[in-house]
Write a protein that holds these residues in place. Structure first.
Motif, PDB file in Angstrom:
ATOM      1  N   GLY B 170      -8.401   6.487  -3.694  1.00 24.05           N
ATOM      2  CA  GLY B 170      -7.864   5.149  -3.455  1.00 24.05           C
ATOM      3  C   GLY B 170      -7.346   4.976  -2.037  1.00 24.05           C
ATOM      4  O   GLY B 170      -6.873   5.920  -1.416  1.00 24.05           O
ATOM      5  N   VAL B 171      -7.462   3.736  -1.522  1.00 22.29           N
ATOM      6  CA  VAL B 171      -6.925   3.415  -0.199  1.00 22.29           C
ATOM      7  C   VAL B 171      -6.120   2.124  -0.280  1.00 22.29           C
ATOM      8  O   VAL B 171      -6.430   1.240  -1.074  1.00 22.29           O
ATOM      9  CB  VAL B 171      -8.039   3.259   0.867  1.00 22.29           C
ATOM     10  N   ALA B 172      -5.069   2.038   0.556  1.00 19.05           N
ATOM     11  CA  ALA B 172      -4.253   0.817   0.593  1.00 19.05           C
ATOM     12  C   ALA B 172      -3.478   0.785   1.900  1.00 19.05           C
ATOM     13  O   ALA B 172      -3.348   1.812   2.583  1.00 19.05           O
ATOM     14  CB  ALA B 172      -3.282   0.790  -0.587  1.00 19.05           C
ATOM     15  N   PHE B 173      -2.988  -0.404   2.267  1.00 20.31           N
ATOM     16  CA  PHE B 173      -2.146  -0.539   3.451  1.00 20.31           C
ATOM     17  C   PHE B 173      -0.804  -1.118   3.061  1.00 20.31           C
ATOM     18  O   PHE B 173      -0.715  -1.895   2.108  1.00 20.31           O
ATOM     19  CB  PHE B 173      -2.804  -1.474   4.476  1.00 20.31           C
ATOM     20  N   ASP B 174       0.246  -0.776   3.843  1.00 18.36           N
ATOM     21  CA  ASP B 174       1.489  -1.516   3.683  1.00 18.36           C
ATOM     22  C   ASP B 174       1.512  -2.587   4.769  1.00 18.36           C
ATOM     23  O   ASP B 174       0.545  -2.748   5.519  1.00 18.36           O
ATOM     24  CB  ASP B 174       2.714  -0.595   3.731  1.00 18.36           C
ATOM     25  N   ASP B 175       2.613  -3.353   4.880  1.00 22.56           N
ATOM     26  CA  ASP B 175       2.600  -4.465   5.835  1.00 22.56           C
ATOM     27  C   ASP B 175       2.668  -3.990   7.286  1.00 22.56           C
ATOM     28  O   ASP B 175       2.507  -4.785   8.200  1.00 22.56           O
ATOM     29  CB  ASP B 175       3.708  -5.475   5.517  1.00 22.56           C
ATOM     30  N   LYS B 176       2.924  -2.690   7.506  1.00 22.45           N
ATOM     31  CA  LYS B 176       2.895  -2.180   8.874  1.00 22.45           C
ATOM     32  C   LYS B 176       1.567  -1.494   9.179  1.00 22.45           C
ATOM     33  O   LYS B 176       1.431  -0.787  10.178  1.00 22.45           O
ATOM     34  CB  LYS B 176       4.040  -1.205   9.087  1.00 22.45           C
ATOM     35  N   ASP B 177       0.607  -1.675   8.317  1.00 23.24           N
ATOM     36  CA  ASP B 177      -0.722  -1.097   8.484  1.00 23.24           C
ATOM     37  C   ASP B 177      -0.763   0.427   8.430  1.00 23.24           C
ATOM     38  O   ASP B 177      -1.666   1.055   8.983  1.00 23.24           O
ATOM     39  CB  ASP B 177      -1.384  -1.578   9.790  1.00 23.24           C
ATOM     40  N   ASN B 178       0.234   1.030   7.799  1.00 24.14           N
ATOM     41  CA  ASN B 178       0.109   2.452   7.502  1.00 24.14           C
ATOM     42  C   ASN B 178      -0.930   2.587   6.392  1.00 24.14           C
ATOM     43  O   ASN B 178      -0.988   1.744   5.494  1.00 24.14           O
ATOM     44  CB  ASN B 178       1.431   3.031   7.016  1.00 24.14           C
ATOM     45  N   ILE B 220      -3.818   2.939  -5.492  1.00 25.95           N
ATOM     46  CA  ILE B 220      -2.488   3.029  -4.902  1.00 25.95           C
ATOM     47  C   ILE B 220      -2.160   1.668  -4.307  1.00 25.95           C
ATOM     48  O   ILE B 220      -3.044   0.959  -3.822  1.00 25.95           O
ATOM     49  CB  ILE B 220      -2.418   4.168  -3.859  1.00 25.95           C
ATOM     50  N   ALA B 221      -0.882   1.268  -4.379  1.00 28.18           N
ATOM     51  CA  ALA B 221      -0.477  -0.019  -3.809  1.00 28.18           C
ATOM     52  C   ALA B 221       0.982   0.072  -3.386  1.00 28.18           C
ATOM     53  O   ALA B 221       1.751   0.860  -3.935  1.00 28.18           O
ATOM     54  CB  ALA B 221      -0.663  -1.136  -4.827  1.00 28.18           C
ATOM     55  N   VAL B 222       1.338  -0.733  -2.387  1.00 27.82           N
ATOM     56  CA  VAL B 222       2.702  -0.724  -1.880  1.00 27.82           C
ATOM     57  C   VAL B 222       3.297  -2.106  -2.095  1.00 27.82           C
ATOM     58  O   VAL B 222       2.680  -3.118  -1.746  1.00 27.82           O
ATOM     59  CB  VAL B 222       2.712  -0.392  -0.373  1.00 27.82           C
ATOM     60  N   ASP B 223       4.500  -2.150  -2.661  1.00 27.45           N
ATOM     61  CA  ASP B 223       5.173  -3.432  -2.840  1.00 27.45           C
ATOM     62  C   ASP B 223       5.801  -3.833  -1.513  1.00 27.45           C
ATOM     63  O   ASP B 223       6.602  -3.094  -0.947  1.00 27.45           O
ATOM     64  CB  ASP B 223       6.238  -3.313  -3.932  1.00 27.45           C
ATOM     65  N   LYS B 224       5.439  -5.016  -1.029  1.00 23.88           N
ATOM     66  CA  LYS B 224       5.894  -5.437   0.296  1.00 23.88           C
ATOM     67  C   LYS B 224       7.411  -5.558   0.365  1.00 23.88           C
ATOM     68  O   LYS B 224       8.034  -5.216   1.348  1.00 23.88           O
ATOM     69  CB  LYS B 224       5.270  -6.790   0.654  1.00 23.88           C
ATOM     70  N   LYS B 225       8.009  -6.062  -0.698  1.00 25.41           N
ATOM     71  CA  LYS B 225       9.448  -6.314  -0.650  1.00 25.41           C
ATOM     72  C   LYS B 225      10.261  -5.041  -0.666  1.00 25.41           C
ATOM     73  O   LYS B 225      11.181  -4.869   0.127  1.00 25.41           O
ATOM     74  CB  LYS B 225       9.848  -7.194  -1.833  1.00 25.41           C
ATOM     75  N   THR B 226       9.944  -4.135  -1.572  1.00 25.54           N
ATOM     76  CA  THR B 226      10.780  -2.950  -1.740  1.00 25.54           C
ATOM     77  C   THR B 226      10.216  -1.716  -1.047  1.00 25.54           C
ATOM     78  O   THR B 226      10.914  -0.721  -0.898  1.00 25.54           O
ATOM     79  CB  THR B 226      10.910  -2.610  -3.239  1.00 25.54           C
ATOM     80  N   GLY B 227       8.962  -1.787  -0.625  1.00 28.77           N
ATOM     81  CA  GLY B 227       8.334  -0.619  -0.014  1.00 28.77           C
ATOM     82  C   GLY B 227       7.971   0.445  -1.039  1.00 28.77           C
ATOM     83  O   GLY B 227       7.524   1.535  -0.699  1.00 28.77           O
ATOM     84  N   ARG B 228       8.156   0.132  -2.299  1.00 28.90           N
ATOM     85  CA  ARG B 228       7.845   1.105  -3.346  1.00 28.90           C
ATOM     86  C   ARG B 228       6.344   1.356  -3.437  1.00 28.90           C
ATOM     87  O   ARG B 228       5.545   0.437  -3.266  1.00 28.90           O
ATOM     88  CB  ARG B 228       8.324   0.597  -4.702  1.00 28.90           C
ATOM     89  N   ILE B 229       6.011   2.593  -3.747  1.00 30.95           N
ATOM     90  CA  ILE B 229       4.604   2.983  -3.820  1.00 30.95           C
ATOM     91  C   ILE B 229       4.234   3.174  -5.287  1.00 30.95           C
ATOM     92  O   ILE B 229       4.930   3.874  -6.026  1.00 30.95           O
ATOM     93  CB  ILE B 229       4.384   4.301  -3.050  1.00 30.95           C
ATOM     94  N   PHE B 230       3.146   2.556  -5.702  1.00 32.10           N
ATOM     95  CA  PHE B 230       2.679   2.689  -7.078  1.00 32.10           C
ATOM     96  C   PHE B 230       1.351   3.427  -7.086  1.00 32.10           C
ATOM     97  O   PHE B 230       0.446   3.080  -6.332  1.00 32.10           O
ATOM     98  CB  PHE B 230       2.521   1.311  -7.722  1.00 32.10           C
ATOM     99  N   VAL B 231       1.252   4.464  -7.908  1.00 35.68           N
ATOM    100  CA  VAL B 231       0.049   5.280  -7.933  1.00 35.68           C
ATOM    101  C   VAL B 231      -0.529   5.309  -9.348  1.00 35.68           C
ATOM    102  O   VAL B 231       0.181   5.616 -10.310  1.00 35.68           O
ATOM    103  CB  VAL B 231       0.358   6.727  -7.486  1.00 35.68           C
ATOM    104  N   ALA B 232      -1.810   4.983  -9.458  1.00 42.81           N
ATOM    105  CA  ALA B 232      -2.495   5.090 -10.749  1.00 42.81           C
ATOM    106  C   ALA B 232      -2.863   6.550 -10.957  1.00 42.81           C
ATOM    107  O   ALA B 232      -3.792   7.059 -10.339  1.00 42.81           O
ATOM    108  CB  ALA B 232      -3.744   4.215 -10.764  1.00 42.81           C
TER     109      ALA B 232
END
Lengths: 378, 336
Positions: B170-178, B220-232
């Motif tokens: 899986g690939v994903a970005f947060d709002d800072k493009d990490n 995988i996904a990152v919640d923008k508000k809390t920065g929490r990382i969710f992993v399937a």
């Protein structure tokens, strides 16, 4: 041609040097002299048992993570992990009573293709191992023992395979007595494997083709009652790694579906191919390379030690002439990319599964390469 | 003054007093209303559902059929104008506009040289804020980067310790493009986080069944508000959440009942913080809040519109949810 890359075994052995131990023992006992007798005794017991304790600890360390790891959803099952829910969600269409055939194929493929849920990608015929980089910065994934259904790695498409999810005529399903041509069946993974852990090698079905009695298939690579995927992990096996170390039962197992292939030379019968009812001669199986059949029509000279073809090693004494020839000595189980230039006669177009002339009958190697590996041509 | 006059004056006074009382009452009411409005405006908590229009699950609208063969990942461009679908067996990424019109494809069969574009088994896809498209391919151990129109840029080079190897899923970005990647390297199933220059910033997890351990983590996904990382955590039949630093927070989808997961594959989080999880063997999309509370699910097993057979990828843009319906060979569009 198929290149069977063997995953090397990384066995770690702990060696106790007996010499070093004796020397050390003396000095230690001197140190014990000042202690009370009971204390000394306790120490002595512990000391004498050191190798045992070490071995037990080692065993504990090596096996604990294995049991806890449990990478395979097929087992081992324990009451603490709800592994059943993966495939059986009671309130949805996949509860076990409602599982339709196509769905089961898609279920197995969900994990066993592309590497999203398993390291064995059976459609691609590869064992994905990122720790094995190749020249171009990619990876050199090992080829699976069963081969692949669609492709063998990236290089080539399969030229012969057990076609899953498509109806096909089973070659040789006729029991001699009934004269019944091959049955038309749609193979799925579940025709050959069980989804749960079981006693057979590679969790193969105990009764393929719905035969009346259990058929045991064994290999030297693992304890299937306790573990699944035992041999995929070189560290846990500690013995062979991922190799075709067959033990027994394969021919009877394949023969549960391909009944007539267990028979060498017999009365004429209809095998469900274009020859209809005619006399059949088949290559022997379950015969050892040393003697073969005493009444064999053709005398053959063997060079078993030179062969890279897998045999069944019934006794576990390594590759010796008492090893036996079986179906998987010549065939792959899933699919192969071997090239045939006009040998395979059985026209797959008649069965409607592959373009004419392309079928390699699941053979391991090109043309008749295999034959001369056992039969020296003078 | 006559008695009558006095009476009239009294009445007038009374009426005036009444008027004042009513006025005061109205002012008070206005103040209360203003207070309530201000409270609603300034209080960040979603008292009322924030996705406009819907409190419950979204509604099925239509599907994109694009001759897919084993479609897996899906993503949209930042403005939502383009939809990218990984068509794995065809070794391509197919592009569509918002109306589902085909906009070409890119990828193709892999060449041995790493300078060349191409896939062996492309899996998942993510788009960063610049609109660059990242596609993972586990069998090649690679993540390829393309521009928004599908022009190959380069292969992502992980900058990590020498001898680093990975098996990206899986690939994903947060709002800072990490870049967040789930990795299924044998024995090391884990999460890798790279900064914009490709340096490995953080990694956590290993293969196993305990908290913070994984067995074939996919989405995988990152919640923008809390920065929490969710992993399937797919083969463990659960989703795990972590804080920014990779510290384990909670496990989602293990309790028996409606909230239970069987084979979660992908995750997408809506702007309102709803965690959408495709459950491949449950044949639906399960929705939780960021604390893991089950909210609702949508879709059932089947081949009809709005039904799923092995849903895989998921992407959310605005009020639209895109779900890859693998065995039905389509991408379903649901709307809030």
């Amino acid at each position: 041609m198929i290149d069977v890359r063997r995953h090397q075994t990384r066995t770690e052995t702990l060696r106790f040097s007996s010499e070093a131990r004796t020397v050390k023992k003396n000095t230690t006992f001197k140190e014990f002299n000042g202690m009370t007798r009971t204390l000394r005794r306790v120490f002595c017991v512990i000391y004498r048992r050191t190798p045992l304790i070490a071995v037990l600890t080692l065993a504990f360390i090596t096996f604990t993570p294995t049991l806890a790891k449990a990478a395979s959803p097929h087992g081992p099952f324990s009451s603490s992990t709800d592994k059943c829910s993966t495939c059986h969600r009671l309130h949805t269409g996949l509860s076990h009573k409602l599982l339709p055939q196509e769905t089961s194929l898609a279920l197995c493929q969900s994990c066993h293709t592309k590497g999203t849920g398993a390291d064995t990608a059976v459609m691609q015929g590869i064992y994905i191992d990122a720790q094995n980089p190749d020249q171009s910065g990619g990876v050199d994934n090992g080829i699976l023992l069963g081969g692949g259904f669609d492709r063998i790695g990236d290089a080539s498409e399969t030229t012969g395979r057990h076609q899953v999810g498509v109806a096909g005529t089973l070659p040789g399903s006729s029991a001699l007595a009934t004269d019944n041509p091959g049955a038309v069946i749609t193979l799925t993974c579940l025709s050959c494997h069980t989804p749960h852990q079981g006693p057979n090698y590679r969790i193969l079905r105990r009764r393929p083709g719905d035969v009346a009695e259990d058929v045991a298939v064994q290999s030297w690579v693992g304890n299937y009652e306790q573990y699944c995927e035992y041999d995929f992990d070189p560290v846990t096996t500690g013995v062979q790694g991922y190799t075709d170390n067959y033990k027994s039962g394969i021919a009877s197992w394949c023969g549960s579906c391909h009944t007539t292939y267990l028979t060498r030379v017999e009365d004429s019968y209809d095998a469900g191919d274009k020859y209809g009812k005619s006399t059949r001669y088949r290559h022997g199986v379950d015969v050892d390379l040393a003697g073969g059949r005493p009444d064999a029509v053709t005398k053959v000279i063997y060079q078993p030690m030179n062969t890279d073809l897998p045999l069944e090693d019934l006794t576990g004494n390594g590759r010796t002439p008492d090893d036996e020839l079986t179906c998987l000595s010549c065939h792959r189980a899933h699919g192969t990319d071997a090239q045939m230039t006009g040998w395979a006669e059985f026209d797959p177009a008649e069965r409607g599964i592959l373009p004419a002339g392309k079928d390699s009958m699941l053979l391991r190697q090109n043309d008749r390469t295999m034959c001369i590996k056992c039969h020296r041509v003078l | 003054m006559s008695i009558v006059d006095k009476e009239i004056e009294k009445e007038a006074l009374k009426a005036r007093k009444k008027k004042i009382k009513i006025l005061l009452g109205l002012v008070g009411l206005l103040a209360v209303i203003i207070a309530v409005v201000l409270f609603l405006i300034f209080n960040k908590k979603p008292v009322i559902n924030i996705i406009p229009g819907r409190v419950g699950p979204p509604a099925y609208t239509e599907s994109i059929y694009g001759d897919f063969n084993w479609p897996l990942g899906v993503a949209t461009s930042p403005d939502g104008g383009k939809i990218y679908v990984v068509d794995s067996n065809n070794r391509k990424v197919k592009m569509f506009d918002r109306n589902g019109n085909a906009q070409g494809d890119f990828g193709g069969e892999a060449k041995s040289s790493s300078k060349q574009p191409g896939f062996s088994n492309p899996l998942y896809i993510a788009v960063n804020s610049k609109g660059q498209v990242y596609v993972s391919d586990r069998t090649m151990s690679m993540v390829s980067i393309f521009d928004g129109n599908g022009k190959f840029i380069e292969r992502f080079t992980p900058r990590a310790e020498p001898g680093f190897s990975w098996s990206p899923l899986g690939v994903a970005f947060d709002d800072k493009d990490n870049l967040y990647v789930t990795d299924a390297t044998k024995g090391k199933h884990r999460v890798l986080i790279f900064d914009r220059n490709g340096y490995l910033k953080l990694q956590f997890g290993r293969e196993g069944i305990g908290n913070g351990e994984f067995s074939f983590p996919n989405g995988i996904a990152v919640d923008k508000k809390t920065g929490r990382i969710f992993v399937a955590d797919s083969n463990n039949a659960r989703v795990q959440s972590f804080d920014k630093k990779g510290k384990y927070i909670a496990t989602i989808g293990q309790a028996k009942g409606k909230s239970q997961l069987s084979h979660p594959l992908s995750i997408a989080i809506s702007d309102s913080g709803r965690v959408h999880v495709t459950d491949a063997f449950g044949h639906n999309v399960q929705v939780y809040d960021t604390n893991g509370k089950f909210l609702y699910n949508f879709g059932t097993f089947g081949v009809k519109e709005g039904q799923f057979m092995f849903p895989t990828g998921i992407a959310i843009n605005g009020n639209r949810v895109y779900v890859v319906d693998r065995e039905n060979k389509r991408v379903q569009i649901w709307e809030y």
